[in-house]
Design a protein around this motif. Sequence first.
Motif, PDB file in Angstrom:
ATOM      1  N   THR A 173      81.979  78.363  34.549  1.00 12.91           N
ATOM      2  CA  THR A 173      82.026  78.810  33.157  1.00 12.91           C
ATOM      3  C   THR A 173      80.718  78.392  32.509  1.00 12.91           C
ATOM      4  O   THR A 173      79.773  77.994  33.180  1.00 12.91           O
ATOM      5  N   ASP A 174      80.683  78.465  31.177  1.00 14.92           N
ATOM      6  CA  ASP A 174      79.483  78.025  30.467  1.00 14.92           C
ATOM      7  C   ASP A 174      79.504  76.526  30.173  1.00 14.92           C
ATOM      8  O   ASP A 174      78.663  76.020  29.437  1.00 14.92           O
ATOM      9  N   LYS A 177      76.280  74.645  30.972  1.00 11.51           N
ATOM     10  CA  LYS A 177      75.244  74.969  29.990  1.00 11.51           C
ATOM     11  C   LYS A 177      75.441  74.154  28.714  1.00 11.51           C
ATOM     12  O   LYS A 177      74.481  73.615  28.145  1.00 11.51           O
ATOM     13  N   GLU A 219      74.864  86.592  33.966  1.00 11.94           N
ATOM     14  CA  GLU A 219      75.506  85.547  33.167  1.00 11.94           C
ATOM     15  C   GLU A 219      74.704  84.244  33.220  1.00 11.94           C
ATOM     16  O   GLU A 219      74.448  83.611  32.192  1.00 11.94           O
ATOM     17  N   TYR A 223      72.562  81.645  30.382  1.00 15.82           N
ATOM     18  CA  TYR A 223      72.647  80.194  30.255  1.00 15.82           C
ATOM     19  C   TYR A 223      71.256  79.559  30.328  1.00 15.82           C
ATOM     20  O   TYR A 223      70.947  78.616  29.586  1.00 15.82           O
TER      21      TYR A 223
END
Length: 315
Positions: A173-174, A177, A219, A223
């Motif tokens: 996932t993020d 980040k 994606e 990030y």
Amino acid sequence: MRKYKNDNSITQKNKMKKLFLLPLIAMAMCIVSCTSEPKPVAEHVILIGLDGWGSYSVEKAEMPNVKALMQEGCHTLQKRAVLPSSSAVNWASMFMGACPELHGYTEWGSKTPEIPSRVKGDNDIFPTIFQVLRKARPEAEIGCLYEWNGIKYLVDTLSTSHYAQTPEGKNYTDELKNMACAYIKDKKPTFAAIIYDNPDHVGHAIGHDTPEYYANLKELDGYIGEIVEATKEAGIYENTIFIITADHGGINKGHGGKTLQEMETPFIIAGKGIKKGITIEQSMMQFDCASTIARIFALDQPQVWIGRPMMEIFE
């Protein structure tokens, strides 16, 4: 009667002395220049690693932030992984400046050396770039943030100021980040390694070189853009060097073999003191990453390292 020397003769002799001395002065200046200690290129280095990112994908991938760094700095798409072309052995080589025959980590999930390390550093581990930097600069803020738990066995965590894995269940996932941006803005690290477990996870589950693989690269590129932006908010952007690279590539749903899809990985470097728009012509191996970072910080690398800094990248 007193005899006087001709003024013109004296002038000619003085000129001859000067002409004789000039090469000696130039030689002395050259010796001083050549023997002076190298200076750091930048104060901060942010390394972002994407596990399983093969060079073959770069041209097709929608990665505007990464490609902007390629244009603003230097890159090669021919950096080669060590064999086997899998994770632990290559992250170890990247951080340890040496091949598996020397550091001893030889398998995908190595946590300790399968072959006794040729030497061990202060923390009973083969010397890493984290350890070399810590020894030279005890006050430095050094961090490592990662998704895959295996990373912590390869970086010498005792030499870091901060290391952390994404919370359980939040991989891919993020979250990493978010952790990285917060760390950069809060601590302004001298050196930080931020290691994603993707696109390797997608490669194993669905396949490398698939639409899903490229969607994941897009994606991750977002990030990376946010991490770069965090250095601006932290006020360190102008004195930072960014490195974007990978441990290995992949083919079908795996890796570890000898194809160039598995072995060739990108190395992109941009920022303070780095030439712009250069394709690196020098041959580069995984272990040259540590040596290049050591040169950025003007560190003496351990004798056991076999890596070489990519000198053509520096202004």
